[in-house]
Design an enzyme around this catalytic site. Sequence first.
Site, short mmCIF file in Angstrom:
data_model
loop_
_atom_site.label_atom_id
_atom_site.label_comp_id
_atom_site.label_asym_id
_atom_site.label_seq_id
_atom_site.Cartn_x
_atom_site.Cartn_y
_atom_site.Cartn_z
N ARG A 683 51.04 -58.52 -78.02
CA ARG A 683 52.50 -59.25 -78.21
C ARG A 683 53.59 -58.46 -78.33
O ARG A 683 53.32 -57.91 -80.05
CB ARG A 683 51.89 -59.94 -78.66
CG ARG A 683 53.12 -61.16 -78.93
CD ARG A 683 52.31 -63.05 -79.36
NE ARG A 683 51.70 -62.27 -80.74
CZ ARG A 683 52.39 -63.04 -81.88
NH1 ARG A 683 53.95 -62.94 -82.07
NH2 ARG A 683 51.57 -62.91 -82.86
N LYS A 798 38.77 -53.01 -80.38
CA LYS A 798 38.86 -53.19 -79.45
C LYS A 798 38.71 -51.01 -78.22
O LYS A 798 38.02 -50.62 -78.16
CB LYS A 798 39.73 -53.37 -77.64
CG LYS A 798 38.75 -55.19 -78.45
CD LYS A 798 40.29 -55.72 -77.41
CE LYS A 798 40.26 -57.36 -78.05
NZ LYS A 798 40.80 -58.19 -78.57
#
Length: 952
Positions: A683, A798
């Site tokens: 973001r 991740k």
Amino acid sequence: MSTLQFSAAQSSSVSCSTFVSGFNYRASRSNLFLVRTPRFFNRLARRNLSVKNIASDRRQELKDPSVNGEETPEPDSASIAASIQYHAEFTPLFSPEQFDLPKAFVATAESVRDSLIINWNATYKYYEKMNVKQAYYLSMEYLQGRALLNAIGNLELSGAYADALRKLGHELENVAGHEPDAALGNGGLGRLASCFLDSLATLNYPAWGYGLRYKYGLFKQLITKDGQEEVAENWLEMGNPWEIVRNDVSYSVKFYGEVISKPDGSKEWIGGENITAVAYDVPIPGYKTKTTINLRLWSTKVAPNEFDLRAYNDGDHAKACAALKNAEKICYILYPGDESIEGKILRLKQQYTLCSASLQDIIAHFEKRSGKPVNWEKFPEKVAVQMNDTHPTLCIPELIRILIDLKGLSWKESWDITQRTVAYTNHTVLPEALEKWSLDLLQELLPRHVEIIRMIDEELIRTIIAEYGTENLNLLQHKLKQMRILDNIELPDSVLELLVKPEESSAVDSIEEVEVSDEETEPTDEKQSEEQETKAKDVVTFEPDPNLPKTVRMANLCVVGGSAVNGVAEIHSEIVKNEVFNEFYKMWPEKFQNKTNGVTPRRWIRFCNPVLSEIITKWTGTDDWVLNTEKLSTLAKFSDNEDLQSEWREAKRINKIKVADFIKEKTGYIVNPDAMFDVQVKRMHEYKRQLLNIMGIVYRYKKMKEMSPEERKARYVPRVCIFGGKAFATYVQAKRIVKFITDVGTTVNHDADIGDLLKVVFVPDYNVSVAEVLIPGSELSQHISTAGMEASGTSNMKFAMNGCILIGTLDGANVEIRQEVGEDNFFLFGAEAHEIAGLRKERAEGKFIPDPRFEEVKAFVRNGVFGHYNYEELMGSLEGNEGYGRADYFLVGKDFPSYVECQEKVDEAYKDQKRWTKMSILNTAGSYKFSSDRTIREYARDIWRIQPVLLP
């Protein structure tokens, strides 16, 4: 009847015997699979129904094992193909002439959904039978991503579906590519919620998720010459094959109106505006298990009689549709702009709709399972409600309202039940993100809830007074100012009575004005004057400040009303305890916990990176690492093995080629897969410091331009710098940063002198599916937020799982990742969290001296190298000592020299590919701790008190 029948409500299940005969239910290790047998198609033919095209062609080829008494085998590609064909023919959203990719996707998804529904029914039939305690996860967003590959992977049917689709003329990868991402989330908050659902199902925990069904999502991001542009998402345009609308599961949700007192002393909320929340269910399968849990999403509407037919026929169409549009718009957009009063009202309506509909549903389930009479004291023993951040805070007063007003419980009973049922996860330390709502706005929209919040606030005040007494009013004033739910609002009269002392009552409410004569004002008695001044300073006031707004602090309400409060990384949880909620921590230390975030290894390694998964399975000797990520640590002992390193590098290059192809498709830029792929995707926000990254790239570009071609090649490793992320539509500064990145890319990527030594790419419309392409091919990932401002982060996990090396500050989960992967395998720079306040103070005092390299970059940008756009506002935010939008609040300038020097170390490490590959392997090995399975086990054990429930 369509393909099958099943329960419309959570509490109902249908046994296989109630389905249409002629269907086989084939059991595999992790699922039941619905197969339509030839008898079914024969019966349809006898009823003059025609199964045309490929479906009829397969009829004679399929063998029905049940006819010959054989055991039913696991689903094979032929039976799956028949199921897909059936849906293409009999549950179509497309015309029958073709079996193209969009139609193939929908038919395939509906085929998979058949299996999920059978497992879903079996799961909840058993939960009801056992009357288990269940967790309910309330979140304003779920960033699900595509579901097809994840679902068939969890069902262990990937190979069978690939073969079936190949027989039908399509490749599974191409079919899956036609699925739109579900537009139900934006960033890490929503992705965490989705990872949690996957882990809950996989670990067989009884749980549900609740959210809203946003028609247009946040927005679809376009990148143009003007920067970011927003258009509405269209993910529901062709329907959503995964969802099941429950038209018989709906609840009334009220706004506005008034509260009346009835003769018996009870309260009733009447009048106002009523809308209806309708349930849409999305099955969530676990991995290698039949357990399939539910994500229930609410959509809003009004009853047909709310449509003003007379106004419509009179030509006043806007008036006729007003009630309808007013209800529907609640679920149009995720996080609508709240600069206007209308935007604020809409956001509050969204939050209350989620809370009210979900709690009514939860209570209905509890009552059905409990039988009569209902023992409400057992409610917390059967229900755990988790609030994902402050958005669902209204479930605290809403639960109390239902228990008192509708179920007849006392305030004491209701408050006790609520405090034992609800828990709160804090996701931010940013003051603007700790929600505060105008008391007047809440009073207008939810008058009964404001009454209840006042009661909770008074209960809190009494608890504080009991803890700290009334002798030291200065201390008490400080505690109340920090801890009260109602901010800048007068104390209740009943509390003031406790504070008033007969001889000094004026000290409580305000400083009492005393009229004095002119003679008394003369400084004739210096000692008396000093005593009066001291006395005036000692007077404590509890009066609100008329110049400040009256607000409701939702985070404080969460802490007071919940059984537990948890942060999402070790450093974040310490900040929560020692800074954000320190006064609460001093009073209730037992409430506060840490639950470091995690991500599901199924989606984020097993399914998105199959080539690396095969290598991990080979070298760990088992594929059990997908469920037990501790086995990833086994890789560490092979990190120097040349064979593993060679396989590892080849896997990374395969994934980089995919990324290069993707970049060309999405942006038109051609990048070299042999360059280092340096990625920052998240973001867009100033605290995440994409600006620091691009300023570093500009510095790199400037230095390259000052060198000869030979010097450039010797000094710099070729890099492809990849950005992605959405800036909120009204966040002007973040949108300026997007524009700046794209302008730098336009200049650098067309500079023939630089060539493949440096490329800058902004990938538009970053989402889960984009991440599943970029993350496996990434080599360096940037997690460079201002220390102390990122709660945790999950993208860092991740990337590490996929063997990507991180560069970052000691912030959020970076701290723990660095501990696990090893300090030598993490590129660290920047100020630490405990230094930030002092550095800002130093800046405000004019003592900060910027690094010459930083000043050099700003001057370079201002010279117009990257086009004619005026970047004065952006560069100006990094200058000055004080003022809104000035003074470099996020310390880009302070950390810039450390960042540039750290990037030089990255270049040196990358030149030694053996060392780099070892670092990559150790990142994957050390990421074992960051599975959402581990996180969910901790929530289940420490907060929800639920146990896994294995289906028989």
